[in-house]
Design an enzyme around this catalytic site. Structure first.
Site, PDB file in Angstrom:
ATOM      1  N   LEU A  15       0.859  -1.179   0.000  1.00  0.00           N
ATOM      2  CA  LEU A  15       0.000   0.000   0.000  1.00  0.00           C
ATOM      3  C   LEU A  15       0.898   1.231   0.000  1.00  0.00           C
ATOM      4  O   LEU A  15       2.009   1.190   0.543  1.00  0.00           O
ATOM      5  CB  LEU A  15      -0.895   0.017   1.250  1.00  0.00           C
ATOM      6  N   ASP A  16       0.389   2.331  -0.564  1.00  0.00           N
ATOM      7  CA  ASP A  16       1.165   3.576  -0.582  1.00  0.00           C
ATOM      8  C   ASP A  16       1.360   4.116   0.837  1.00  0.00           C
ATOM      9  O   ASP A  16       0.636   3.744   1.765  1.00  0.00           O
ATOM     10  CB  ASP A  16       0.438   4.637  -1.425  1.00  0.00           C
ATOM     11  N   PHE A  17       2.293   5.048   0.951  1.00  0.00           N
ATOM     12  CA  PHE A  17       2.705   5.634   2.232  1.00  0.00           C
ATOM     13  C   PHE A  17       1.505   6.068   3.091  1.00  0.00           C
ATOM     14  O   PHE A  17       1.441   5.774   4.283  1.00  0.00           O
ATOM     15  CB  PHE A  17       3.602   6.844   1.910  1.00  0.00           C
TER      16      PHE A  17
ATOM     17  N   HIS B 161       0.078   2.454  -8.049  1.00  0.00           N
ATOM     18  CA  HIS B 161      -0.825   3.590  -7.745  1.00  0.00           C
ATOM     19  C   HIS B 161      -2.152   3.463  -8.509  1.00  0.00           C
ATOM     20  O   HIS B 161      -2.695   4.473  -8.986  1.00  0.00           O
ATOM     21  CB  HIS B 161      -0.196   4.923  -8.141  1.00  0.00           C
TER      22      HIS B 161
ATOM     23  N   LYS C 143      -5.353   5.648  -7.554  1.00  0.00           N
ATOM     24  CA  LYS C 143      -5.116   7.088  -7.761  1.00  0.00           C
ATOM     25  C   LYS C 143      -5.073   7.412  -9.252  1.00  0.00           C
ATOM     26  O   LYS C 143      -5.588   8.440  -9.698  1.00  0.00           O
ATOM     27  CB  LYS C 143      -3.810   7.502  -7.087  1.00  0.00           C
TER      28      LYS C 143
END
Ligand code: URA
Length: 230
Positions: free
Chosen positions: A101-103, A184, A187
Site C-alpha cells: 500500500l502507498d505511504f 498507484h 489514484k
C-alpha cells in the site's frame, strides 16, 4: 526442491540410495510416507528418514496488519518507519508483504513468509478482488462506474486495466474493487478523470477482510481457516 534430490544430498547418500529409500516408504513428509521423489518439498515441510529428522520444517507465518498512514510498505527504508517496524515477531527478515500500500494508504496489509501462498493471493490470474474505500477531492462522475468496468488504458504499461467495480457511497466517496494491483492504480484511475484521491483505505483482499478489532498499527496472526481460504 525435489524430494529425491533433497534425500540424495544428505551425507552418505546418493541418487540410487535415495530412490531405494523412497521406494521402501521410509521417508516421511509431514508424517506421511512419500514414495514419489519428483514431488517438491518446501522449507515448511518436516522430512524424516526412519526416526531421524532431516528437515524440521519452518513454521509458516501469516499476519494481517491495520496499516496506519505515514509508513512504508517495505521491509527497510532509510527515512521512514516501515510496516515491519510495527511487528514484534522473531524472524522478521523472513517476512514479506503480500500487496503493498502507498505511504498514506491505510487498511488491510498481509505479511507472511510463504511466497507461494502470497502469490496466490496477489497474482491477477487468481482474480481475487481487492476492495478499497476511496475519498476524492471533487465529486465522482457517475460515468466512472461504466468506464472502470470497461477498463482504462494505462499508457505507461501499455495495458488496459481489468474490469473493476465501483459503488458510489456519496458524492466524494466510493468503494472500488480491483482484480489486479498496478502501481498507484486507484489514484491513477481517478486521476484519469482529473479527480484526486484524498483518502484510500483497503478493506478486503480476496477472502480476507480487515478485522474491525484491529486499530491502526495493530496486527494479529491469521487463523488456519483464513489461510486455507486462498
Ligand atoms: N492504489 C493506489 O493508488 N494506492 C494504494 O495504496 C493501493 C492501490
Amino acid at each position: 526442491m525435489r524430494l529425491d534430490r533433497f534425500i540424495a544430498s544428505q551425507p552418505h547418500c546418493s541418487p540410487r540410495k535415495a530412490r531405494l529409500l523412497l521406494a521402501s516408504g521410509r521417508v516421511l513428509v509431514n508424517g506421511q510416507a512419500v514414495r514419489d521423489g519428483t514431488c517438491d518439498i518446501r522449507v515448511f515441510d518436516q522430512v524424516t528418514l526412519d526416526n531421524q529428522t532431516l528437515q524440521t520444517g519452518k513454521p509458516a507465518r501469516f499476519f494481517m496488519l491495520h496499516k496506519p498512514p505515514g509508513c512504508v510498505s517495505a521491509t527497510a527504508d532509510p527515512q521512514h518507519p516501515t510496516v515491519l517496524d510495527l511487528l514484534d515477531e522473531p524472524d522478521k527478515a523472513d517476512l514479506h508483504i503480500a500487496g503493498r500500500l502507498d505511504f498514506n494508504t491505510t487498511g488491510l496489509l498481509i505479511i507472511t513468509n510463504d511466497g507461494l501462498w502470497s502469490r496466490r493471493l496477489t497474482q491477477p490470474e487468481s482474480l481475487l478482488g481487492k476492495t478499497y474505500r476511496v475519498e476524492t477531492e471533487a465529486p465522482i462522475d457517475p460515468v466512472c462506474i461504466e468506464r472502470f468496468a470497461q477498463g482504462l488504458y494505462f499508457r505507461f504499461e501499455n495495458l488496459t486495466t481489468r474490469p473493476a467495480e465501483l459503488e458510489l457511497l456519496g458524492p466524494r466517496q466510493a468503494r472500488l474493487t480491483l482484480h489486479e494491483g498496478r502501481y498507484h492504480q486507484v489514484k491513477r484511475m481517478f486521476g484519469h478523470f482529473n479527480n484526486r484521491v484524498t483518502r484510500l483505505h483497503r478493506e478486503r483482499m480476496g477472502p480476507l477482510t480487515l478485522d474491525p478489532q484491529l486499530q491502526p498499527g495493530q496486527y494479529r496472526a491469521l487463523t488456519p481457516a483464513e489461510t486455507a481460504l486462498t
